[in-house]
Scaffold this motif. Structure first.
Motif, PDB file in Angstrom:
ATOM      1  N   GLU A 359       0.812  -1.222   0.000  1.00 19.52           N
ATOM      2  CA  GLU A 359       0.000   0.000   0.000  1.00 19.52           C
ATOM      3  C   GLU A 359       0.843   1.269   0.000  1.00 19.52           C
ATOM      4  OE1 GLU A 359      -4.212  -0.562   2.095  1.00 19.52           O
ATOM      5  OE2 GLU A 359      -2.536  -0.772   3.481  1.00 19.52           O
ATOM      6  N   TYR A 362       0.818   3.220  -3.366  1.00 18.95           N
ATOM      7  CA  TYR A 362      -0.358   3.805  -4.004  1.00 18.95           C
ATOM      8  C   TYR A 362      -0.135   5.265  -4.390  1.00 18.95           C
ATOM      9  CZ  TYR A 362      -3.737   0.031  -3.063  1.00 18.95           C
ATOM     10  OH  TYR A 362      -4.436  -1.145  -3.053  1.00 18.95           O
ATOM     11  N   PRO A 381      -8.349  -2.562  -4.636  1.00 14.58           N
ATOM     12  CA  PRO A 381      -7.706  -3.120  -3.444  1.00 14.58           C
ATOM     13  C   PRO A 381      -7.812  -4.645  -3.476  1.00 14.58           C
ATOM     14  CG  PRO A 381      -9.175  -1.322  -2.846  1.00 14.58           C
ATOM     15  CD  PRO A 381      -9.420  -1.612  -4.284  1.00 14.58           C
ATOM     16  N   PHE A 384      -5.278  -8.707   0.925  1.00 20.05           N
ATOM     17  CA  PHE A 384      -5.355  -8.276   2.314  1.00 20.05           C
ATOM     18  C   PHE A 384      -6.063  -6.925   2.459  1.00 20.05           C
ATOM     19  CE2 PHE A 384      -1.845 -11.229   2.169  1.00 20.05           C
ATOM     20  CZ  PHE A 384      -2.009 -11.972   3.316  1.00 20.05           C
ATOM     21  N   HIS A 385      -6.363  -6.268   1.368  1.00 20.45           N
ATOM     22  CA  HIS A 385      -6.857  -4.894   1.430  1.00 20.45           C
ATOM     23  C   HIS A 385      -8.239  -4.705   0.800  1.00 20.45           C
ATOM     24  CE1 HIS A 385      -2.796  -4.308   2.694  1.00 20.45           C
ATOM     25  NE2 HIS A 385      -2.292  -4.494   1.489  1.00 20.45           N
ATOM     26  N   ASP A 386      -8.906  -5.803   0.364  1.00 20.41           N
ATOM     27  CA  ASP A 386     -10.264  -5.641  -0.175  1.00 20.41           C
ATOM     28  C   ASP A 386     -11.254  -5.704   0.982  1.00 20.41           C
ATOM     29  OD1 ASP A 386      -9.709  -8.303   0.283  1.00 20.41           O
ATOM     30  OD2 ASP A 386     -10.740  -9.045  -1.497  1.00 20.41           O
ATOM     31  N   SER A 387     -11.162  -4.702   1.825  1.00 16.49           N
ATOM     32  CA  SER A 387     -11.901  -4.607   3.083  1.00 16.49           C
ATOM     33  C   SER A 387     -12.390  -3.171   3.219  1.00 16.49           C
ATOM     34  CB  SER A 387     -10.970  -4.940   4.249  1.00 16.49           C
ATOM     35  OG  SER A 387      -9.908  -3.983   4.306  1.00 16.49           O
ATOM     36  N   GLN A 389     -11.728  -0.822   5.460  1.00 15.33           N
ATOM     37  CA  GLN A 389     -10.622   0.102   5.721  1.00 15.33           C
ATOM     38  C   GLN A 389      -9.649   0.132   4.556  1.00 15.33           C
ATOM     39  OE1 GLN A 389     -12.387   1.542   8.567  1.00 15.33           O
ATOM     40  NE2 GLN A 389     -10.265   2.227   8.543  1.00 15.33           N
ATOM     41  N   GLY A 390      -9.412  -1.025   3.930  1.00 12.92           N
ATOM     42  CA  GLY A 390      -8.509  -1.068   2.790  1.00 12.92           C
ATOM     43  C   GLY A 390      -9.021  -0.236   1.626  1.00 12.92           C
ATOM     44  N   ARG A 393      -8.543   3.474   2.474  1.00 13.55           N
ATOM     45  CA  ARG A 393      -7.142   3.894   2.288  1.00 13.55           C
ATOM     46  C   ARG A 393      -6.820   4.036   0.802  1.00 13.55           C
ATOM     47  NH1 ARG A 393      -6.452  -0.093   6.382  1.00 13.55           N
ATOM     48  NH2 ARG A 393      -5.637  -1.594   4.857  1.00 13.55           N
ATOM     49  N   TYR A 394      -7.287   3.085   0.027  1.00 12.69           N
ATOM     50  CA  TYR A 394      -7.046   3.086  -1.414  1.00 12.69           C
ATOM     51  C   TYR A 394      -7.587   4.355  -2.062  1.00 12.69           C
ATOM     52  CZ  TYR A 394      -8.108   1.544  -6.269  1.00 12.69           C
ATOM     53  OH  TYR A 394      -8.261   1.437  -7.626  1.00 12.69           O
TER      54      TYR A 394
END
Length: 468
Positions: A359, A362, A381, A384-387, A389-390, A393-394
Motif C-alpha cells: 500500500e 499507491y 484493493p 489483504f486490502h479488499d476490506s 478500511q482497505g 485507504r485506497y
C-alpha cells in the motif's frame, strides 16, 4: 475574481451519510462484473450441488483458513485435503470447529462476507457459533439440495453478468469446453495465467516447458518458438472467452534483453542450471514479452506483484499452494516497470492493470504512474486490502493523482462463490461513502458523484477489461 462555493472544503453542511445512502440506492442493484477470480470452472460446467456447507464456506477460502491456522487449529481438523490422500475431518466436524472459533473473525472482512452470504443466500441471521453450528449446517445443507443453490442459479440470483476464472497455460480448459458445447457461453470466461511456464522457480519448469511445446507444436527450445507457443495458447484461451492474462510475480521487475541473452537465459532454464537471479530475469523478460503480445491481440494484462508465496514449506509440501501462507512484500513499480513501459507503454492497444499489495506505493508510485501512462490502470484493493478500511485507504491515496477514471473498478478475486455479492456490496458502500463526503464538502457535485458511483460500481470493470 471568481467566488467559489462558500462551503467548499469545509465540514459538510449536509450529512455525508445521507448523500451516501442516496448514491448507494442507485448502484446497489447494478449487475456484478467479476472479471478476475478463482472460482472453480467445474462448478459452472457441471452445475451440480455443493457437497456440504464446509466445502462452500471453509475449505476453498484461504482468508478463513489462515485465521484459524493462526490460532493453532489443524488443517486436518478443518477438512483441508492432503496431497498424500490421508483422511481429514468430514464436513460437519470441520464445520463445528469453524463455528466454535467464528468469534476470531470479529473485525475482519471475512466475517462481513460470511454474514452477508448467510443472510442473502439462506436467510440466516443467527450468529454462527458452537451452539448454532449444527442448526445452521442443516439449514444450509438442505438449501444446497434445491435448484436455487446450484452454481449457475447462484450467478443468476446474485445478478452476475460476467465472471472470469483463472487457468494456467497448460490447462486444456475441459470445463470451459463443456460450457461452450452446452451453449453456456459469455457469462463464464477463462483467463490466461502462464506462470506454470514463465516462472523458473517452479521445480517442474523444464518439464512444463516441454509439455508446452508438445501442446502447441512449437520448438520451445528457441526463443521465438517459445513466444509463438504463448501466441497460440492465448488464441485458444480467447476462443473460450478470455479477455485478459494474469501474472503472479514476486516483484514488478521487467526486462528488455537482446535476443542472444534471451536465448542463453532460456537454455539455462531448460538445462536446469539457472540461478535465482536467472529466474527473476526470466520472469522479468516474460512480462515484457506478454505485454508485446497484448499489443498484438488486445488482451488486458494483469500483474499481481508483491506476494511472497508459500512461506510455510510444510503446508506447501503437505497440501499445496493458496492455503493462507502467502504474505505481502515491498514492491518497486517505477523501476520495475521501466523496461516494459519504455518498450511499449505508449502503445494504444496495451492495457495493463496493476494489483498492489504494498500500500505504500499507491500515492508514491501507482497513482502518479496511472495519472500519466495511458496504458496503465490501478487495480482495485486486493487480497489483504479488499476490506472496508482497505478500500478507504485506497481511495484516499489514489484518486487525487489518478482521478476516478484511471481506476479499474472492482473485482472480487475470490475462490468462495457466495462471497462475490458481499464483496461487491462492500466496495459499492465504501465508494458511495467516499463520494458522499466529497459532495458534502462541495468538492464534487451531486451529479458527478452519481456518475462516478455508477462507473466504479459497474462500467469501470467492463471498460478496463474490454468486455462487450
Amino acid at each position: 475574481m471568481t467566488h467559489l462555493h462558500p462551503d467548499r472544503l469545509f465540514p459538510a453542511s449536509e450529512p455525508a451519510q445521507t448523500i451516501a445512502r442516496q448514491l448507494y440506492s442507485e448502484v446497489s442493484d447494478l449487475p456484478l462484473i467479476s472479471p478476475h477470480g478463482h472460482t472453480d470452472p467445474a462448478w459452472f460446467a457441471n452445475n451440480q450441488r455443493f457437497s456440504d456447507p464446509a466445502s462452500l464456506f471453509l475449505t476453498p477460502d484461504h482468508y478463513v483458513l489462515r485465521m484459524l491456522r493462526s490460532r493453532g487449529l489443524s488443517y486436518d481438523d478443518l477438512g483441508v485435503p492432503r496431497k498424500d490422500g490421508k483422511s481429514v475431518a468430514a464436513g460437519r466436524d470441520a464445520w463445528r470447529l469453524f463455528a466454535a472459533n467464528y468469534y476470531l473473525f470479529a473485525g475482519t472482512p471475512s466475517k462481513t462476507w460470511i454474514d452477508h452470504s448467510l443472510k442473502a443466500s439462506f436467510g440466516i441471521e443467527e450468529e454462527l457459533s458452537g451452539e448454532t453450528a449444527d442448526a445452521i449446517y442443516d439449514r444450509i445443507d438442505a438449501a444446497l439440495a434445491t435448484p436455487d443453490l446450484l452454481p449457475r442459479a447462484v450467478l443468476d440470483n446474485a445478478n452476475v453478468e460476467v465472471i472470469a476464472t483463472t487457468e494456467f497455460a497448460l490447462d486444456t480448459l475441459p470445463h470451459h469446453q463443456k460450457m461452450k458445447a452446452d451453449g453456456y457461453i459469455g457469462r463464464v470466461r477463462t483467463t490466461y495465467r502462464p506462470d506454470d511456464v514463465t516462472d523458473p522457480s517452479r521445480p517442474a519448469i523444464a518439464a512444463n516447458l516441454q509439455k508446452f511445446g508438445e501442446l502447441t507444436g512449437e520448438d520451445i527450445t528457441r526463443w521465438d518458438g517459445l513466444i509463438n507457443a504463448h501466441r497460440i495458447r492465448r488464441e485458444f484461451f480467447r476462443q473460450h472467452g478470455a479477455v485478459a492474462t494474469d501474472h503472479g510475480v514476486p516483484t514488478a521487475n521487467t526486462a528488455d534483453l537482446p535476443l542472444v541473452d534471451k536465448q542463453a537465459l532460456l537454455d539455462r532454464v531448460l538445462a536446469g542450471t539457472h540461478t535465482a537471479n536467472d529466474a527473476e530475469l526470466f520472469r522479468a523478460q516474460m512480462l515484457t514479452e506478454m505485454a508485446l503480445l497484448a499489443v498484438e491481440d488486445g488482451m488486458v494484462m494483469q500483474i499481481h506483484a508483491g506476494s511472497r508465496r508459500n512461506t510455510d514449506p510444510l503446508l506447501f509440501t503437505e497440501r499445496g499452494p493458496d492455503l493462507g501462507a502467502d504474505i505481502p512484500g515491498t514492491t518497486d513499480y517505477v523501476n520495475g516497470l521501466r523496461a516494459l513501459l519504455s518498450r511499449c507503454g505508449n502503445e494504444p492497444n496495451l492495457r495493463l492493470i496493476m494489483f498492489v499489495l504494498d500500500e505504500t506505493t499507491y500515492a508514491r508510485e501507482l497513482a502518479p504512474m496511472a495519472g500519466y501512462w495511458p496504458s496503465l490502470l490501478v487495480g482495485p484493493p486486493w487480497w489483504f486490502h479488499d476490506s472496508p478500511q482497505g478500500i478507504r485507504r485506497y481511495l484516499d491515496q489514489v484518486v487525487e493523482s489518478a482521478g476516478f477514471y484511471n481506476l479499474a473498478g472492482f473485482n472480487d478475486d475470490t475462490r468462495a462463490l457466495l462471497s462475490i455479492p458481499a464483496r461487491h456490496d462492500v466496495w459499492r458502500r465504501e465508494v458511495c461513502g467516499f463520494l458522499g463526503r466529497w459532495v458534502g464538502e462541495n468538492r464534487i457535485s451531486r451529479s458527478t458523484a452519481r456518475d462516478v458511483a455508477k462507473h466504479l460500481s459497474y462500467q469501470a470493470a467492463k471498460d478496463a477489461y474490454r468486455i462487450k
